[in-house]
Design a protein around this motif. Structure first.
Motif, PDB file in Angstrom:
ATOM      1  N   GLU A 148       0.763  -1.188  -0.008  1.00 50.34           N
ATOM      2  CA  GLU A 148       0.063  -0.217  -0.189  1.00 50.34           C
ATOM      3  C   GLU A 148       0.843   1.387  -0.121  1.00 50.34           C
ATOM      4  O   GLU A 148       0.581   2.477  -0.646  1.00 50.34           O
ATOM      5  CB  GLU A 148      -0.961  -0.081   1.248  1.00 50.34           C
ATOM      6  CG  GLU A 148      -2.059   0.883   1.175  1.00 50.34           C
ATOM      7  CD  GLU A 148      -3.251   0.580   0.173  1.00 50.34           C
ATOM      8  OE1 GLU A 148      -3.781   1.715  -0.328  1.00 50.34           O
ATOM      9  OE2 GLU A 148      -3.243  -0.701  -0.187  1.00 50.34           O
ATOM     10  N   PRO A 149       1.879   1.420   0.679  1.00 52.93           N
ATOM     11  CA  PRO A 149       2.588   2.506   0.816  1.00 52.93           C
ATOM     12  C   PRO A 149       3.286   3.094  -0.644  1.00 52.93           C
ATOM     13  O   PRO A 149       3.837   4.068  -1.077  1.00 52.93           O
ATOM     14  CB  PRO A 149       3.804   2.493   1.861  1.00 52.93           C
ATOM     15  CG  PRO A 149       3.422   1.246   2.595  1.00 52.93           C
ATOM     16  CD  PRO A 149       2.423   0.368   1.568  1.00 52.93           C
ATOM     17  N   SER A 175      -2.782  -1.762 -10.547  1.00 48.75           N
ATOM     18  CA  SER A 175      -3.065  -0.198 -10.415  1.00 48.75           C
ATOM     19  C   SER A 175      -4.500   0.158 -10.210  1.00 48.75           C
ATOM     20  O   SER A 175      -4.500   1.324  -9.829  1.00 48.75           O
ATOM     21  CB  SER A 175      -2.637   0.179 -11.742  1.00 48.75           C
ATOM     22  OG  SER A 175      -3.220  -0.377 -12.917  1.00 48.75           O
ATOM     23  N   ARG A 176      -5.369  -0.711 -10.598  1.00 47.76           N
ATOM     24  CA  ARG A 176      -6.806  -0.504 -10.239  1.00 47.76           C
ATOM     25  C   ARG A 176      -6.933  -0.568  -8.878  1.00 47.76           C
ATOM     26  O   ARG A 176      -7.935   0.151  -8.119  1.00 47.76           O
ATOM     27  CB  ARG A 176      -7.563  -1.401 -11.075  1.00 47.76           C
ATOM     28  CG  ARG A 176      -7.577  -1.308 -12.583  1.00 47.76           C
ATOM     29  CD  ARG A 176      -8.431  -2.237 -13.488  1.00 47.76           C
ATOM     30  NE  ARG A 176      -8.413  -2.218 -14.687  1.00 47.76           N
ATOM     31  CZ  ARG A 176      -8.509  -2.800 -15.671  1.00 47.76           C
ATOM     32  NH1 ARG A 176      -8.978  -4.519 -15.341  1.00 47.76           N
ATOM     33  NH2 ARG A 176      -8.563  -2.796 -16.967  1.00 47.76           N
ATOM     34  N   ARG A 177      -6.496  -1.690  -8.224  1.00 48.85           N
ATOM     35  CA  ARG A 177      -6.801  -1.885  -6.813  1.00 48.85           C
ATOM     36  C   ARG A 177      -6.161  -0.618  -6.045  1.00 48.85           C
ATOM     37  O   ARG A 177      -6.987  -0.097  -5.203  1.00 48.85           O
ATOM     38  CB  ARG A 177      -6.090  -2.980  -6.383  1.00 48.85           C
ATOM     39  CG  ARG A 177      -6.283  -3.535  -4.923  1.00 48.85           C
ATOM     40  CD  ARG A 177      -5.904  -4.632  -4.472  1.00 48.85           C
ATOM     41  NE  ARG A 177      -4.236  -4.652  -4.154  1.00 48.85           N
ATOM     42  CZ  ARG A 177      -3.534  -3.998  -3.356  1.00 48.85           C
ATOM     43  NH1 ARG A 177      -4.064  -3.792  -2.324  1.00 48.85           N
ATOM     44  NH2 ARG A 177      -2.165  -4.094  -3.633  1.00 48.85           N
ATOM     45  N   LEU A 178      -4.910  -0.200  -6.175  1.00 49.33           N
ATOM     46  CA  LEU A 178      -4.440   0.914  -5.607  1.00 49.33           C
ATOM     47  C   LEU A 178      -5.109   2.370  -5.956  1.00 49.33           C
ATOM     48  O   LEU A 178      -4.836   3.291  -5.478  1.00 49.33           O
ATOM     49  CB  LEU A 178      -3.024   0.933  -5.611  1.00 49.33           C
ATOM     50  CG  LEU A 178      -2.421  -0.325  -5.014  1.00 49.33           C
ATOM     51  CD1 LEU A 178      -0.766  -0.314  -5.279  1.00 49.33           C
ATOM     52  CD2 LEU A 178      -2.467  -0.184  -3.551  1.00 49.33           C
ATOM     53  N   ALA A 179      -5.827   2.253  -7.152  1.00 43.23           N
ATOM     54  CA  ALA A 179      -6.463   3.448  -7.707  1.00 43.23           C
ATOM     55  C   ALA A 179      -5.492   4.602  -8.274  1.00 43.23           C
ATOM     56  O   ALA A 179      -5.339   5.730  -7.617  1.00 43.23           O
ATOM     57  CB  ALA A 179      -7.354   3.925  -6.793  1.00 43.23           C
ATOM     58  N   VAL A 180      -4.240   4.256  -8.605  1.00 46.79           N
ATOM     59  CA  VAL A 180      -3.215   5.209  -9.012  1.00 46.79           C
ATOM     60  C   VAL A 180      -3.766   5.934 -10.184  1.00 46.79           C
ATOM     61  O   VAL A 180      -4.487   5.269 -10.992  1.00 46.79           O
ATOM     62  CB  VAL A 180      -1.825   4.455  -9.114  1.00 46.79           C
ATOM     63  CG1 VAL A 180      -1.715   3.843  -7.666  1.00 46.79           C
ATOM     64  CG2 VAL A 180      -1.875   3.312 -10.209  1.00 46.79           C
ATOM     65  N   HIS A 181      -2.990   6.762 -10.603  1.00 47.31           N
ATOM     66  CA  HIS A 181      -3.357   7.717 -11.847  1.00 47.31           C
ATOM     67  C   HIS A 181      -2.380   7.131 -12.985  1.00 47.31           C
ATOM     68  O   HIS A 181      -1.272   7.169 -12.946  1.00 47.31           O
ATOM     69  CB  HIS A 181      -2.721   9.159 -11.619  1.00 47.31           C
ATOM     70  CG  HIS A 181      -3.849   9.921 -10.655  1.00 47.31           C
ATOM     71  ND1 HIS A 181      -3.480   9.766  -9.520  1.00 47.31           N
ATOM     72  CD2 HIS A 181      -5.036  10.539 -10.709  1.00 47.31           C
ATOM     73  CE1 HIS A 181      -4.534  10.410  -8.797  1.00 47.31           C
ATOM     74  NE2 HIS A 181      -5.477  10.856  -9.464  1.00 47.31           N
TER      75      HIS A 181
END
Length: 225
Positions: A148-149, A175-181
């Motif tokens: 997560e970090p 990337s979807r799970r962490l909702a990153v750009h």
């Protein structure tokens, strides 16, 4: 300031890539997206096999005792790392490629009866007339989550090295799970098949000119990231 390079391949390749990147002056860190684990398999009758076709050093590292009955068979290896692993395990090397396993296969003269020792996910091959291939599964790649970090670093903008289609697909899921750009993340992929698996929406997708770890790192250096 140079962009951080994120390496997500399994060990021991991850540590090797990070070390090579740092030797080239690149700012690289590693978090594996997969853990490679052995799969039980039975060795076919050696008398029905002329040579082994190996597309990853993992086939040697995780092949287990079933490899013992094949030590007298020459190995056609996808690249130097795989050839080195096979040689250290007691195999003789018949050929070493540098452009993918299909190219290695195309150079093997007929007639030939080959045993391909592969992972659960592997690239399909097309043998030429007179060349037969039997395939056994000796290992599998178990997907892992990114910590997560790492989300904050991804959103700051990194360049991710993807060495396989499976890695690309898992990175998309993470990337979807962490909702990153995605539009802040650049990718360097080992070939067109991996670029296709990664999809769109990234800041950039750069395909390595050659399917090798070294070529990917040299591309990263040329981009001055």
């Amino acid at each position: 300031m140079s962009r951080t390079i994120l390496v997500v391949r399994p060990e021991p390749g991850l540590s090797a890539t990070v070390a090579a990147a740092q030797e080239m002056g690149l700012n690289a860190i590693g978090y594996p997206l997969f853990e490679v684990r052995p799969v039980a398999w039975e060795c076919p009758a050696p008398e029905n096999i002329d040579a082994l076709l190996i597309g990853s050093a993992n086939a040697i590292r995780h092949g287990g005792d079933a490899l013992d009955g094949l030590k007298g068979k020459p190995v056609h290896a996808v690249g130097k790392t795989t050839a080195d692993a096979a040689r250290e395990a007691g195999f003789s090397i018949a050929s070493t490629g540098n452009g993918g396993l299909q190219n290695v296969l195309d150079a093997i003269p007929a007639p030939a009866r080959l045993l391909r020792i592969a992972g659960a996910e592997h690239v399909p091959l097309e043998p030429s007339e007179g060349v037969g291939i039997d395939t056994v599964i000796a290992y599998e790649s178990v997907p892992l989550e990114l910590p997560e970090p790492l989300r904050a670093l991804l959103d700051m903008g990194v360049t991710v090295l993807l060495h396989s289609a499976a890695a690309a697909e898992q990175f998309v899921r993470e990337s979807r799970r962490l909702a990153v750009h995605r539009d802040r993340i650049s990718l360097i992929v080992i070939g067109p098949r991996v670029a296709s698996a990664a999809g769109k929406g990234w800041r950039a997708v750069h395909v390595s000119p050659h399917p090798s770890d070294r070529a990917m790192l040299e591309l990263a250096r040329e981009m001055c990231i």
